[in-house]
Design a protein around this motif. Structure first.
Motif, short mmCIF file in Angstrom:
data_model
loop_
_atom_site.label_atom_id
_atom_site.label_comp_id
_atom_site.label_asym_id
_atom_site.label_seq_id
_atom_site.Cartn_x
_atom_site.Cartn_y
_atom_site.Cartn_z
N GLU A 1 47.42 37.01 52.96
CA GLU A 1 46.06 36.71 53.43
C GLU A 1 45.03 37.33 52.49
N TRP A 2 45.31 38.56 52.04
CA TRP A 2 44.41 39.23 51.10
C TRP A 2 44.33 38.46 49.77
N ILE A 3 45.48 37.96 49.30
CA ILE A 3 45.49 37.17 48.06
C ILE A 3 44.61 35.94 48.21
N GLU A 4 44.77 35.21 49.32
CA GLU A 4 43.97 34.01 49.55
C GLU A 4 42.48 34.32 49.59
N ASP A 5 42.12 35.48 50.13
CA ASP A 5 40.71 35.86 50.24
C ASP A 5 40.13 36.35 48.92
N ASN A 6 40.98 36.64 47.95
CA ASN A 6 40.50 37.24 46.70
C ASN A 6 40.96 36.48 45.46
N LEU A 7 41.16 35.18 45.60
CA LEU A 7 41.66 34.39 44.48
C LEU A 7 40.71 34.42 43.29
N ALA A 8 39.42 34.51 43.54
CA ALA A 8 38.46 34.48 42.44
C ALA A 8 38.43 35.78 41.66
N GLY A 9 38.99 36.83 42.22
CA GLY A 9 38.97 38.13 41.54
C GLY A 9 40.23 38.37 40.73
N GLU A 10 40.34 39.59 40.20
CA GLU A 10 41.52 39.97 39.43
C GLU A 10 42.58 40.49 40.40
N VAL A 11 43.61 39.69 40.59
CA VAL A 11 44.69 40.04 41.51
C VAL A 11 45.94 40.33 40.68
N THR A 12 46.42 41.55 40.72
CA THR A 12 47.61 41.93 39.96
C THR A 12 48.77 42.20 40.90
#
Length: 324
Positions: free
Chosen positions: A215-226
């Motif tokens: 859920e956190w990944i889906e909410d932060n797709l526009a950011g830098e997700v490592t």
């Protein structure tokens, strides 16, 4: 005159049957003559399909002297009758060109006509075709496959693409273009079947330790997700997180992230007028170039072509379209 025989089985998909029948019937030579004779053939005169019945005048013997046999898809997964399989095999031995529309590929596979060949079917059935017939080289992301004497196509509309391809090979582009205009479809479509697939990630079990991370990944797709950030949120080491992630999803964290970003981009292309550059940023791709490359690799076409094909008109726009 070239004879096209369409094999009508029980539970035939009406569109899969009507599309090749109409397309070959529309073909005209420059002098106005019909180049194709189209006939329907079935094992029995009465054929059932959802919503109505069909009465077919020709039996399976109608395949024997045909130049082309087309097998439409069916709404059931059961095997065809021994008689239908035998008629197809006999036609193939005689050198007849044989083609399938949608799940008609399963009938050709049952007859052994696809062994060792590339083939396709509707994207929802490609995994099943590959599982049931391991000798077939299933191509899941193309509109149709031409092996020369044996052709297969994806869903119903891809059957039109395949038939236009055959007509162009038989009679040239001018005749095929006329059939395309009559059908109000392009003579050639860009991209393959992959653009129609909903590229959703597989679900994880409810209550899984991964659920809040996803859920956190889906909410932060526009950011830098490592992967390191994902593992930290899950309270695990990267190694443990990667192993647990693959166990529960069947894929890696990076592949999950990329698929989620492509799906977000598809949604934005379908439902917004944002530029490709803006969508690339909103979906979390580092650059428009990286976005275009990844999108083409996954979806099989460009973002621009995808938007042209799938972005719906508003009601006011649709009401202004006229024919004539």
């Amino acid at each position: 005159m070239h004879t096209v025989a369409i094999l009508v089985l029980d539970d035939v998909v009406p569109f899969d049957l009507a599309a090749p029948f109409q397309l070959f019937s529309w073909a005209r030579l420059p002098d106005g003559h019909r180049p194709y004779r189209v006939r329907l053939c079935a094992e029995r005169p009465e054929v059932r399909t959802e919503g109505f019945g069909l009465r077919i005048d020709r039996g399976l013997d109608g395949l024997a002297d045909a130049d082309t046999v087309v097998v439409p898809g069916c709404d059931h997964s059961g095997p065809p009758s021994d008689a239908a399989v035998a008629a197809l095999r006999e036609a193939a031995r005689a050198g007849t060109r044989i083609a399938s529309v949608c799940t008609g590929a399963f009938v050709l596979a049952e007859a052994g006509l696809l062994d060792g060949l590339r083939a396709t079917t509707h994207w929802m059935a490609t995994d099943e075709l590959a599982r049931r017939f391991p000798a077939v080289k299933v191509e899941p992301d193309v509109l149709y496959v031409d092996n020369g004497s044996v052709l297969t196509s994806a869903g119903a509309a891809a059957g039109l693409d395949m038939c236009l391809h055959m007509i162009r090979g038989d009679l040239g582009s001018a005749v095929a273009a006329h059939c395309a205009r009559m059908s109000v479809v392009p003579l050639e479509r860009e991209g393959g079947q992959a653009q129609f697939i909903v590229h959703e990630n597989p679900p994880v079990p409810r209550g899984s330790v991964l659920e809040p991370v996803l859920e956190w990944i889906e909410d932060n797709l526009a950011g830098e997700v490592t992967v390191a950030a994902m593992a930290e949120r899950a309270g695990m080491s990267e190694r443990t997180f990667g192993r647990r992630f693959r166990e529960q999803t069947g894929t890696t964290p990076l592949q999950w992230l990329l698929r989620a970003r492509v799906r977000r981009a598809q949604y934005l292309l379908e439902n917004s007028d944002h530029t490709v550059e803006r969508i690339a940023r909103q979906a979390g791709f580092g650059s428009p170039t990286a976005f275009r490359e990844r999108f083409r690799r996954v979806v099989g076409t460009t973002p621009y072509a995808y938007r042209s094909a799938f972005q719906g008109r508003t009601v006011s726009q649709a009401s202004s379209v006229t024919v004539g």
